[in-house]
Structure formats: structure tokens, C-alpha cells
Design a protein around this motif. Structure first.
Motif: not given
Lengths: 149, 86
Positions: A62, A66-68, A123
Motif C-alpha cells: 500500500x 492508500x492505494x493497494x 485493489x
């Protein structure tokens, strides 16, 4: 914008060609997939960030925004229970894009009767959030795979 | 507030197919829905990232909560997904 790089080198085949409908139908999320070169190697982080989940056969990194991104090393490889995989990092570690996370041998996975294809998935990304997604051709480890706008 | 505590029966836990099916079903609902492990903070059932990070293993209990119209039906459906063995 996040640039997602190839966790392994090999032939890019696209998610649609992954022999698991969960990935092929992008149920986990959009992205692409790589048929890895059949030689022992190290799968690397696809982005700069923190390893929030690390299994021998799959990991999630991540970024600070906050992007996973999920990297799955082969299909149904959870059943191998870690055999043939060696962790090179730990859950909670901060990693840079291109930094080794798991050592493995795609040829051994294939010899065990499983596909070593590697889905790389954004995700919780909305459809259309990705651009310049590679779906074919050769890719070297650490080279750009797609952009997450 | 509707609430269920259910055991995850999938051999791989709430990962891969069960996780994707679970999140897809939750995401279709117009109401908020969360899941949590015992003693843990609730996370959104609509986020595949949150669900994978929660790392629910086979045999673990999770608590599902939702509020609003259709909450009971939604939790019924989500409970059914986590109760499936495949």
C-alpha cells in the motif's frame, strides 16, 4: 498517480488469460498478468509503500496515498503452503518499487502442476482508473506495467 | 443495526475467490456494511484491500454489521458466502 511496475519479468498476458475466473473477470480488481520467465528469481514490489500483507504466494503493498496493489505468485499456489517460496521481506516493511519481496521458482510451480502466472491487481480501483495497461509483449522486472490515475 | 457472527469455512480463509465474491456482494448494497474480528476494529466490507488486510483465516469468526433497509438480507447473503467451504 501511481506507476505500477512489473514484479517479475516475462510475457504480459493480461488478466483475461489468467486461468482463474476471480482474476480473469477482474473480480479482485483491474490490472494485468505476467507469465513469468521460467527461472528461479525474486518477485519485487510493484510500488513504493508498505507491505501490509505478506503470504509466501501473494503480497499486498500500500502506497502513502492508500492505494493497494496485490501481486499473486501463481494460481492456487496457496495450496503449496509456502513450499518453494522464500520471504525476503516482512509484513510491515517499507519497500521501494523494484525491491525484492519473495524468492521463488516459476518452473517448480509449473512442475507441481500449477500455473505460475502472476496477476498484478489494483485493489478497490474503479473501472477506468488505470491507463497504459500492458496486455501483451515482454516485460522486464521493474519496468512500468500500468498507471493508476 | 443488524449483526451476525459467523465462522469462515473456506479452506483458504477470506482470500481469493471468497474475498472477491464477498466484497462484490457487499459493494452492490446501498448501505454501509462492516466486518471485524473479535476485539478488532470494523473495516468496510466493500473494500477488497481492507478485507485482504484483515487476513481472516479458515475457522476464524467474523462479525458482520449493517444498518438500513435490506440489512438483514444482506447479512444473510454475506454469511452464506463465508460459510461456503470452497
Amino acid at each position: 498517480m501511481t506507476v505500477v511496475v512489473a514484479p517479475v519479468g516475462g510475457a504480459v498476458v493480461g488478466l483475461a488469460n489468467v486461468p482463474d475466473p476471480v482474476f480473469a473477470q477482474a473480480m479482485v480488481g483491474p490490472g494485468t498478468a505476467i507469465e513469468p520467465d521460467r527461472e528461479p528469481g525474486e518477485a519485487v514490489s510493484p510500488i513504493d509503500g508498505k507491505i501490509i500483507k505478506l503470504h509466501p504466494h501473494a503480497y499486498v503493498v500500500v502506497g502513502d496515498d492508500g492505494r493497494g496493489v496485490l501481486v499473486h505468485l501463481g494460481i492456487d499456489t496457496v495450496q503449496l503452503k509456502g513450499e518453494g517460496f522464500r520471504l525476503l521481506a516482512a509484513e510491515g516493511d517499507r519497500v521501494s518499487a523494484g525491491q525484492p519481496v519473495v524468492a521463488w521458482d516459476p518452473a517448480a510451480i509449473e512442475a507441481a502442476g500449477r500455473s505460475p502466472v502472476c496477476p498484478v491487481v489494483a485493489l478497490d480501483a474503479q473501472a477506468g482508473a488505470l491507463s497504459d495497461v500492458q496486455e501483451s509483449g515482454q516485460v522486464t522486472r521493474g519496468a512500468e506495467l500500468f498507471r493508476w490515475e | 443495526m443488524a449483526e451476525r457472527t459467523v465462522r469462515v469455512e473456506s479452506e483458504v480463509g477470506l482470500h481469493a475467490r471468497p474475498a472477491a465474491t464477498f466484497v462484490q456482494t457487499a459493494s452492490k448494497a446501498p448501505i454501509d456494511v462492516t466486518l471485524s474480528k473479535a476485539g478488532g476494529a470494523p473495516v468496510s466490507a466493500k473494500s477488497i484491500l481492507a478485507v485482504l488486510a484483515l487476513d481472516v483465516r479458515h475457522g476464524e469468526q467474523i462479525t458482520l454489521r449493517a444498518e438500513g433497509e435490506g440489512a438483514e438480507e444482506l447479512l444473510d447473503e454475506l454469511s452464506r458466502i463465508v460459510s461456503e467451504t470452497k
